[in-house]
Design a protein around this motif. Sequence first.
Motif, short mmCIF file in Angstrom:
data_model
loop_
_atom_site.label_atom_id
_atom_site.label_comp_id
_atom_site.label_asym_id
_atom_site.label_seq_id
_atom_site.Cartn_x
_atom_site.Cartn_y
_atom_site.Cartn_z
N ILE A 119 56.51 -51.67 -28.65
CA ILE A 119 56.28 -50.12 -28.22
C ILE A 119 55.99 -49.35 -29.46
N GLU A 120 56.93 -49.32 -30.31
CA GLU A 120 56.90 -48.48 -31.52
C GLU A 120 55.44 -48.76 -32.27
N ARG A 121 55.02 -49.81 -32.36
CA ARG A 121 53.48 -50.17 -32.77
C ARG A 121 52.57 -49.15 -32.00
N ARG A 122 52.79 -49.21 -30.42
CA ARG A 122 51.82 -48.49 -29.84
C ARG A 122 51.96 -47.35 -29.66
N ILE A 123 53.13 -46.48 -30.07
CA ILE A 123 53.33 -45.28 -30.08
C ILE A 123 52.86 -44.74 -31.50
N LYS A 124 52.92 -45.45 -32.53
CA LYS A 124 52.14 -45.34 -33.80
C LYS A 124 50.74 -45.11 -33.45
N ARG A 125 50.07 -46.08 -32.88
CA ARG A 125 48.72 -46.34 -32.73
C ARG A 125 48.10 -44.89 -31.94
N GLU A 126 48.89 -44.56 -30.94
CA GLU A 126 48.54 -43.58 -30.18
C GLU A 126 48.74 -41.90 -30.92
N HIS A 127 49.63 -42.14 -31.79
CA HIS A 127 49.78 -40.70 -32.40
C HIS A 127 48.97 -40.66 -33.60
N ALA A 133 41.96 -36.88 -33.75
CA ALA A 133 41.34 -35.69 -32.95
C ALA A 133 41.87 -34.42 -33.11
N ARG A 134 42.91 -34.11 -33.72
CA ARG A 134 43.47 -32.90 -34.25
C ARG A 134 42.88 -32.38 -35.77
N SER A 135 42.06 -33.25 -36.20
CA SER A 135 41.54 -33.10 -37.53
C SER A 135 40.34 -32.46 -37.37
N GLN A 136 39.56 -32.43 -36.32
CA GLN A 136 38.42 -31.82 -36.00
C GLN A 136 38.33 -30.29 -36.05
N ASP A 137 37.55 -29.84 -36.84
CA ASP A 137 37.31 -28.46 -37.03
C ASP A 137 36.05 -27.93 -36.43
N THR A 138 36.09 -27.32 -34.99
CA THR A 138 34.99 -27.02 -34.09
C THR A 138 34.66 -25.58 -34.38
N ASP A 139 33.44 -25.34 -34.59
CA ASP A 139 32.73 -24.09 -34.54
C ASP A 139 32.75 -23.32 -33.45
N LEU A 196 40.97 -35.14 -25.97
CA LEU A 196 41.39 -36.30 -25.65
C LEU A 196 41.68 -36.27 -24.22
N ALA A 197 41.64 -37.43 -23.26
CA ALA A 197 42.29 -37.50 -21.97
C ALA A 197 42.81 -38.86 -21.96
N GLU A 198 44.02 -39.18 -22.02
CA GLU A 198 44.41 -40.82 -22.22
C GLU A 198 45.85 -40.82 -21.47
N GLN A 199 46.26 -42.13 -21.45
CA GLN A 199 47.36 -42.54 -20.80
C GLN A 199 48.32 -42.95 -21.90
N PHE A 200 49.17 -42.23 -22.51
CA PHE A 200 50.17 -42.67 -23.64
C PHE A 200 51.71 -42.94 -23.25
N GLU A 203 53.95 -39.55 -23.92
CA GLU A 203 53.28 -38.47 -23.39
C GLU A 203 52.88 -38.57 -21.92
N GLY A 204 52.80 -40.07 -21.51
CA GLY A 204 52.38 -40.22 -20.02
C GLY A 204 50.66 -39.76 -20.04
N GLY A 205 50.31 -39.34 -18.89
CA GLY A 205 49.01 -38.66 -18.47
C GLY A 205 48.86 -37.52 -19.60
N TYR A 206 48.10 -37.76 -20.71
CA TYR A 206 47.88 -36.63 -21.75
C TYR A 206 46.55 -36.30 -21.88
N THR A 207 46.53 -34.75 -22.07
CA THR A 207 45.15 -34.14 -22.48
C THR A 207 45.49 -33.15 -23.65
N LEU A 208 44.15 -33.38 -24.45
CA LEU A 208 44.27 -32.29 -25.51
C LEU A 208 42.80 -31.44 -25.62
N LEU A 209 43.29 -30.27 -25.50
CA LEU A 209 42.18 -29.33 -25.36
C LEU A 209 41.96 -28.83 -26.93
N ASP A 210 40.45 -28.46 -27.33
CA ASP A 210 40.22 -28.07 -28.58
C ASP A 210 39.63 -26.72 -28.24
#
Length: 278
Positions: A119-127, A133-139, A196-200, A203-210
């Motif tokens: 599970i630790e490995r899964r968490i690392k992958r998800e993070h 995703a958070r390295s995107q620099d959207t104009d 992102l819109a994932e199941q982690f 975080e469980g049901g997780y959405t990331l807005l840019d």
Amino acid sequence: MHRRGFVSLSAAFAVAPLAARAASQQRVTLSGTMQQGSLVIGHAEAGARVRVDGKLLSVGETGLFAFGLAYDQKGAATVTARFTDGDTETHDVTPVVREYEVQAINGLPQNYVSPPEDIERRIKREHALVAEARSQDTDQDWFAEPFDWPGRGIISGLFGSQRILNGTPSAPHFGVDIAEGEGGLIRAPANAIVALAEQFYLEGGYTLLDHGRGVFTGYFHQSQQLVKQGDRVSRGQVFGHVGHTGRATGPHLHWAMNWFQVRLDPSRSTRTPAPPKA
Ligand SMILES: [Zn+2]
């Protein structure tokens, strides 16, 4: 000519409106609550090249840019702008130091506090996915107006709290918890693209807005997600429902904010200090 300015630190809550910034005589203006964990919104004259601690920022057509002050940052962030006429202007932003709470949470299933290796490995992958995703620099400059609260109810967890989970000291709480019942509506606090819109696992049901230029908000523990990666959402649009998926002792919305990988306190960028009552 080289100007060096010092940002006056204000305990005032409100984020200065765009008009107030435009009225300033400086060629670079900065606004925000200027605390540890605050998002800083800047405006520079057209064509300026802006750096924060040496890192070149993307600056919008209208001159807007953003950066974040880390939750434990003590030294000044140095903003340097070079204008098309060759002049430069430098501002030092020293964050107001905050005192964070200590919060003990008990009764979490032990798998969430000290997960087994797989599970630790899964968490690392998800993070790693989240970091990418958070390295995107959207104009886009959607971050530039104060945010609306994404949910209703009382705040049940503060940003930066030192967490003691089932008696074990753990990472600080990098978000704001809004206590809301199962199924409560989650609304976009500003315009965004769904990064992102994932199941982690955690975080469980997780959405990331840019929201543009490295400003992101995250939503944890959702029972239902109504959007997918790449969708556009408008301020106020319902995009999910409150739940208790992942590591949560009960239904609530965990609301996170980032400038790229720097963790920020979304409650320092909202129009009002607290969410509307449930
Ligand atoms: Zn939380």
